[in-house]
Design a protein around this motif. Structure first.
Motif, short mmCIF file in Angstrom:
data_model
loop_
_atom_site.label_atom_id
_atom_site.label_comp_id
_atom_site.label_asym_id
_atom_site.label_seq_id
_atom_site.Cartn_x
_atom_site.Cartn_y
_atom_site.Cartn_z
N LEU A 49 -5.19 1.74 0.71
CA LEU A 49 -5.36 1.45 -0.71
C LEU A 49 -6.77 0.93 -0.99
N VAL A 50 -7.24 0.00 -0.19
CA VAL A 50 -8.57 -0.57 -0.40
C VAL A 50 -9.65 0.50 -0.25
N LYS A 51 -9.51 1.33 0.78
CA LYS A 51 -10.51 2.38 1.00
C LYS A 51 -10.53 3.37 -0.15
N ALA A 52 -9.34 3.75 -0.65
CA ALA A 52 -9.27 4.70 -1.76
C ALA A 52 -9.88 4.11 -3.03
N LEU A 53 -9.63 2.85 -3.29
CA LEU A 53 -10.15 2.23 -4.50
C LEU A 53 -11.67 2.13 -4.50
N GLU A 54 -12.27 2.03 -3.31
CA GLU A 54 -13.73 1.93 -3.22
C GLU A 54 -14.43 3.16 -3.77
N SER A 55 -13.76 4.31 -3.71
CA SER A 55 -14.37 5.56 -4.18
C SER A 55 -13.92 5.95 -5.58
N MET A 56 -13.05 5.15 -6.19
CA MET A 56 -12.55 5.47 -7.52
C MET A 56 -13.45 4.86 -8.59
N GLU A 57 -13.39 5.46 -9.77
CA GLU A 57 -14.16 4.97 -10.90
C GLU A 57 -13.21 4.42 -11.96
N GLY A 58 -13.80 3.89 -13.00
CA GLY A 58 -12.99 3.38 -14.09
C GLY A 58 -12.41 2.02 -13.78
N ALA A 59 -11.19 1.79 -14.28
CA ALA A 59 -10.57 0.47 -14.17
C ALA A 59 -9.81 0.26 -12.88
N TYR A 60 -9.66 1.34 -12.10
CA TYR A 60 -8.82 1.22 -10.90
C TYR A 60 -9.31 0.15 -9.91
N PRO A 61 -10.61 0.08 -9.56
CA PRO A 61 -11.03 -0.95 -8.60
C PRO A 61 -10.68 -2.37 -9.04
N SER A 62 -10.68 -2.64 -10.32
CA SER A 62 -10.35 -3.98 -10.79
C SER A 62 -8.87 -4.29 -10.64
N MET A 63 -8.06 -3.27 -10.36
CA MET A 63 -6.61 -3.45 -10.18
C MET A 63 -6.24 -3.71 -8.72
N LYS A 64 -7.23 -3.84 -7.86
CA LYS A 64 -6.94 -3.92 -6.42
C LYS A 64 -5.95 -5.03 -6.09
N ASN A 65 -6.18 -6.23 -6.55
CA ASN A 65 -5.31 -7.35 -6.18
C ASN A 65 -3.88 -7.14 -6.68
N ARG A 66 -3.74 -6.59 -7.87
CA ARG A 66 -2.39 -6.36 -8.40
C ARG A 66 -1.67 -5.26 -7.62
N LEU A 67 -2.39 -4.24 -7.21
CA LEU A 67 -1.79 -3.17 -6.42
C LEU A 67 -1.39 -3.67 -5.03
N ILE A 68 -2.24 -4.50 -4.45
CA ILE A 68 -1.89 -5.08 -3.14
C ILE A 68 -0.67 -5.98 -3.28
N ASP A 69 -0.58 -6.70 -4.40
CA ASP A 69 0.61 -7.53 -4.64
C ASP A 69 1.87 -6.68 -4.62
N LEU A 70 1.80 -5.47 -5.16
CA LEU A 70 2.97 -4.58 -5.14
C LEU A 70 3.36 -4.21 -3.71
N LEU A 71 2.35 -3.92 -2.88
CA LEU A 71 2.63 -3.60 -1.47
C LEU A 71 3.30 -4.77 -0.75
N GLN A 72 3.01 -5.96 -1.20
CA GLN A 72 3.52 -7.16 -0.54
C GLN A 72 4.84 -7.65 -1.12
N GLU A 73 5.46 -6.85 -2.01
CA GLU A 73 6.73 -7.23 -2.63
C GLU A 73 7.89 -6.98 -1.67
N VAL A 74 7.88 -7.70 -0.56
CA VAL A 74 8.96 -7.61 0.42
C VAL A 74 9.45 -9.02 0.74
N VAL A 75 10.68 -9.11 1.21
CA VAL A 75 11.26 -10.39 1.60
C VAL A 75 11.30 -10.52 3.12
N LEU A 76 11.60 -9.42 3.80
CA LEU A 76 11.65 -9.40 5.26
C LEU A 76 10.67 -8.36 5.78
N ILE A 77 9.98 -8.70 6.86
CA ILE A 77 9.07 -7.76 7.53
C ILE A 77 9.78 -7.23 8.77
N ARG A 78 9.95 -5.93 8.82
CA ARG A 78 10.64 -5.31 9.95
C ARG A 78 9.70 -5.21 11.14
#
Length: 968
Positions: A625-654
């Protein structure tokens, strides 16, 4: 080790060992020796000891599982040379060696070889050798009394001083003890069987603290023919000192080029001595040249744990015959790189370029010199692989050794071909040898200069190595290359830290008793007499992240006991996919992205069920996700933290290696996934979370630390400190205490839960205290960060009634530094920025610019440089005198007066023209080591300082023992 008795006819004697020690229920003590009668160092054959109460003291007497080994070097038992009857008894009274006893630290090289370098008594004088030889050859007749042999350790004696015994037995005279080497002093005397006079030793005055007691255990047994008393350490006021902390690259002198250099350390030593400071603490100085750019300014990401960094090379020191054009080039480089901060790329480029020119001129002379050949032979085990790695890195254009084709896997055969002197590229190989040779010379010279001036040079042992390093290339099985090291959320970063280092394969490392670690410490000990163990918690457990993680949140501790699927199901937790995959629902997306919700959904997510989403394959890890956002334009790079928060929406790590094992995500109750569970599931998961992080691991982590840390501590005699900041398990402090590891205390990061600021007066003795460190903002910057916080600190810690100043003015700095100087901590070590803040002229630079590191930024540029030269500081007697005054007010020792120096002249004590100051602290028996109490009232008689003497009695045998005094 027992010595054979010199009598013509050998007689049998019984040795009775007595040791006061309090055990826990179910524990036992055993006696272990090299002698076959005492186990031959085999714990399974050791002699068990039995407990006996004598008054309030529990004695263990010797006429399994090993839970705790006594620290320190094995003792040497040398029996008195006396005439014995058959079946005579010799009683041996001993004390358990406590690694955290204040005096035990003084036998480490920081004290023995540096601070007390002029106090050592490791060798017997010729007179003492003759006297001891006479005693042994003649033997001693004990038929008219009992011979008592006293031993005591006293590392702080000044030249010309000795330990003496004074009491009734000597008829008022002094019985001089003999030096046995290693700061051990021994004396013998005969006592009447009905009356016993005891004497202890003293450094300059009578011992502080309670008087010693000797409780004889002779009920129902014959009187001993001799008593051997190993009375531990001389009980003096705990030694305390002060120091400064600064990275080498941050130094600035009139001669360095672009960054601080090893040669600048000698100037810094002069500054420390004039400021009354006994220690200089550095950041790691190993080569970090992995990426060939400023990312390599990060000093904890080692390319090699043995090689030194070329950044610290002094170009002028390469040769006494530098050509004029090279000298001119160095002078031009000095002017060009005399910047506010370090320009890492430019400095490295210029230094390597000039060094290559000098190498071409002098390589034949240097490489054929005896000094160089000796250096090469002593270091070739790491030097050859390092030079080969540097060549391959430059040849392939990357340090990622997995891309090196046939050389991606290390072998000795390939290495020998690469570094062969007949190869076309041998000049590149030899240049790296040459660099390391000169770096070694320059650091070694600075280290010797520090030692000779009584200043301890303290190094830093990083917890990790770069995954693209010489060490991971040579020893891939020692590392878990599919993982990354970091730290869970803490004071430094609420999202945790991801350092990028591979974690260690401790099981593999244990096969040779942690040889890689021991070699690292052996190398460090060539330059340093003390060291800081970076993130010592990592030797208990490490925060392990998957290699696809970009942040430090989604980790687990290794080792740790996971939550099993069976355990979870038993508690009613069963929907494992729901709990272990990112919980992404449409209403959550609306909350996070608002009007951009549909755009984000279309770009990054797949809808696998109505209003249920998952990340597309190309975005389903943090790194992707971080690597992809580095090459994107517009508002997407500013959404990095919120997108990472979505990836971290877990209760248990397998667990990636066992799908039926799980780990609770750190701060799981802060996720939407958790909040949308039923109350019963939430209650169960909270309990399991607390159990995982704060209960079930303690025994495992303690066991792991007791396997790894002793290997480090025993591999050198350096004084060791552990950086124990962060989330501290309950098992950590007891282990550090048992091993004699000094911890770190930062006032704004209290180790006691529930308080905002620590009080330095409450610190334990076995600690290093500081107002800030390289991972935090400086004192000035911290003061300016938060107005309400500084008000609480100003009023509740410094006890000022009014509102605090907006800037950290000099009187505030002095008050905070004085608090730390007066703390019971063994060391008070201050970042040099906090010391400079004592003077307004040095506090004009914006405080934020003085930060060395920003732990929240994994790509922080480590480039802070002092804005004042060391030469200027050396001439600033106003500042240096103020620091010295603070050291002395705090009762700490200075390089010019590391202890109260007293001479013995005609039996009288003199203080060299200065009145001896008695620090009103003592270590009190019955309290844990480090507990500081006021001295009990004492009195002066005929100019001598006295405390209440002891009375010793053996009621069962009617023996009374009168007190004696210990003198030097």
């Amino acid at each position: 080790m027992a010595q054979s008795l010199p009598a013509r006819r050998r007689r049998r004697a019984t040795l009775r060992f007595c040791l006061p020690y309090y055990t826990h229920w179910g524990q036992n003590l055993v006696l272990l020796s090299s002698d076959p009668a005492l186990g031959s160092i085999d714990p399974s054959s050791a002699r068990s000891m039995s407990p006996h109460h004598r008054g309030e003291v529990l004695f263990w007497i010797a006429s399994m599982q090993v839970l705790r080994r006594e620290p320190g070097a094995p003792r040497r038992l040398q029996l008195p040379a006396i005439q014995l009857d058959d079946n005579a008894c010799i009683d041996i009274y001993d004390l358990w060696q406590d690694a955290s006893c204040p005096e035990s630290f003084l036998f480490r090289s920081a004290f023995r070889d540096v601070i007390f370098r002029n106090c050592r008594s490791d060798q017997l004088s010729s007179t003492e050798q003759q006297r001891l030889a006479c005693q042994i050859s003649n033997g001693t007749d004990t038929r008219e009394g009992i011979l008592v042999q006293f031993k005591v350790s006293c590392p702080r004696l000044q030249p010309g001083q000795a330990v003496c015994l004074e009491g009734d037995v000597t008829r008022g005279s002094l019985l001089r003890f003999s030096s046995m080497g290693g700061s051990v002093w021994q004396g013998e005397c005969i006592i009447d069987k009905s009356k016993y006079v005891l004497s202890d030793e003293s450094n300059a005055e009578d011992e502080v603290g309670p008087d010693r007691e000797l409780l004889l255990v002779t009920a129902g047994k014959p009187h001993p023919a001799a008593i051997v008393v190993d009375d531990g350490y001389f009980k003096a006021n705990p030694w305390r000192g002060a120091g400064l902390a600064v990275p080498v690259f941050s130094l600035r002198s009139e001669e360095d080029v672009g960054a601080g250099e090893f040669s600048d350390l000698k100037l810094l030593v002069d500054v420390a001595v004039k400021a009354g400071l006994h220690l200089i603490q550095l950041l790691p100085v190993n080569d970090t040249s992995v990426n060939g750019m400023w990312w390599d300014s990060y000093p904890y990401s080692s390319l090699s744990v043995f090689a030194l960094h070329p950044l610290y090379l002094c170009l002028q020191c390469l040769s006494a015959k530098l050509p004029h054009d090279v000298q001119e080039e160095i002078q031009c480089a000095k002017k060009k790189l005399d910047l506010k901060d370090v320009d890492y790329d430019a400095t490295m480029a210029i230094k390597l370029s000039i060094a290559k020119k000098v190498f071409k001129l002098e390589k034949d002379e240097v490489l054929n010199s005896s000094d160089y050949r000796r250096f090469f032979q002593e270091n070739e085990d790491w030097l050859k692989p390092y030079a080969a790695f540097c060549y391959l890195r430059d040849f392939f254009g990357t340090s990622d050794h997995s891309q090196w084709g046939v050389y991606s896997k290390f072998s000795q055969e390939k290495l020998n071909k690469l570094v062969g002197p007949t190869t076309d590229h041998y000049g590149s190989i030899a240049f790296n040898y040459y660099l390391q040779y000169h770096l070694n010379l320059q650091l070694f010279e600075a280290a010797n200069y520090a030692r000779s001036n009584g200043v301890v040079l303290k190094g830093d042992l990083p917890i990790g190595v770069d995954r693209n390093s010489v060490d991971t290339w040579m020893y891939p099985t020692l590392f878990r290359m599919n993982t990354s090291t970091g730290a869970p959320p803490d004071y430094f970063d609420k999202n945790g830290q991801n350092w990028g280092f591979p974690t260690y394969n401790w099981e593999e490392m244990s096969k040779d008793n942690y040889g890689w670690w021991r070699a690292r410490l052996t190398q460090m000990a060539k330059y340093f007499s003390a060291y800081r163990i970076d993130h010592v918690l990592g030797f208990f457990r490490i925060w392990e992240l998957p290699d696809h993680a970009a942040t430090g949140l989604m980790g687990k501790f290794r080792p740790s006991i996971p939550l099993s699927q069976e355990e979870l199901e038993r508690d009613g937790i069963w929907d494992f996919d729901r709990l272990s995959k990112p919980y992404i629902r449409y209403h959550i997306l609306q909350e996070k992205f608002g009007e951009s919700c549909n755009e984000v959904t279309d770009r990054f997510l797949n809808e696998y069920e109505h209003l249920f989403y998952e990340f597309k394959e190309e975005f389903n890890t943090e790194k992707k996700l971080v690597k992809a956002l580095e090459s994107m334009e517009g508002a997407y790079p500013s959404m990095k933290n919120r997108l990472i928060d979505l990836l971290q929406e877990v209760v248990l790590i397998r667990d990636p290696e066992d799908s039926k094992k799980f780990y609770p995500r750190f701060n799981l109750d802060q996720t939407a996934s958790f909040r949308e569970l039923d109350e019963g599931s939430q209650h169960v998961l909270r309990g399991l979370y607390h159990d995982y992080y704060f209960q079930r691991q303690e025994g495992l982590w303690q066991e792991n630390a007791m396997k790894t840390l002793p290997a480090l501590l025993n591999s050198s005699n350096m004084f060791a400190c552990g950086e124990d900041l962060g989330l501290i398990p309950a098992c950590v402090q007891p282990v550090l205490h048992d091993l004699g590891l000094v911890g770190l205390r930062i006032q704004r990061m209290p180790s006691t839960p529930g308080i905002e600021f620590a009080l330095p007066a409450d610190y334990e003795y076995a600690t290093v205290c500081a107002p800030s460190c390289h991972d935090s903002s400086t004192l000035r910057a911290w003061w300016e960060e938060d107005e309400t916080r500084r008000t609480r600190f100003y009023q509740n810690v410094l006890f000022y009634g009014e509102q605090p100043p907006a800037k950290c003015e000099t009187f505030v700095v002095r008050a905070i530094l004085q608090q730390h100087m007066e703390a019971p901590s063994m060391w008070a070590i201050f970042p040099i920025q906090d010391i400079l803040a004592l003077k307004e002229v040095y506090a004009q630079r914006p405080a934020k610019e003085e930060a060395i590191n920003d732990p929240t930024n994994p790509k922080h540029y480590w480039r802070f440089r002092l804005h004042v030269t060391l030469e200027t500081l050396l001439d600033d007697m106003e500042l240096l005198s103020e620091v010295t005054e603070l050291v002395e007010i705090g009762g700490r020792c200075t390089p010019s007066r590391s202890d109260i120096t007293l001479r013995v002249e005609n039996g009288n004590h003199h203080s060299g023209g200065e009145e001896a100051e008695f620090v009103k602290n003592r270590l009190s028996n019955g309290h844990k080591p480090g507990a500081i109490k006021d001295l009990e009232p004492s009195k002066t008689i005929n100019g001598q300082h006295h405390t209440k003497p002891p009375i010793f009695m053996d009621n069962e045998n009617g023996l009374e023992f009168n007190p004696n005094k210990c003198r030097t």
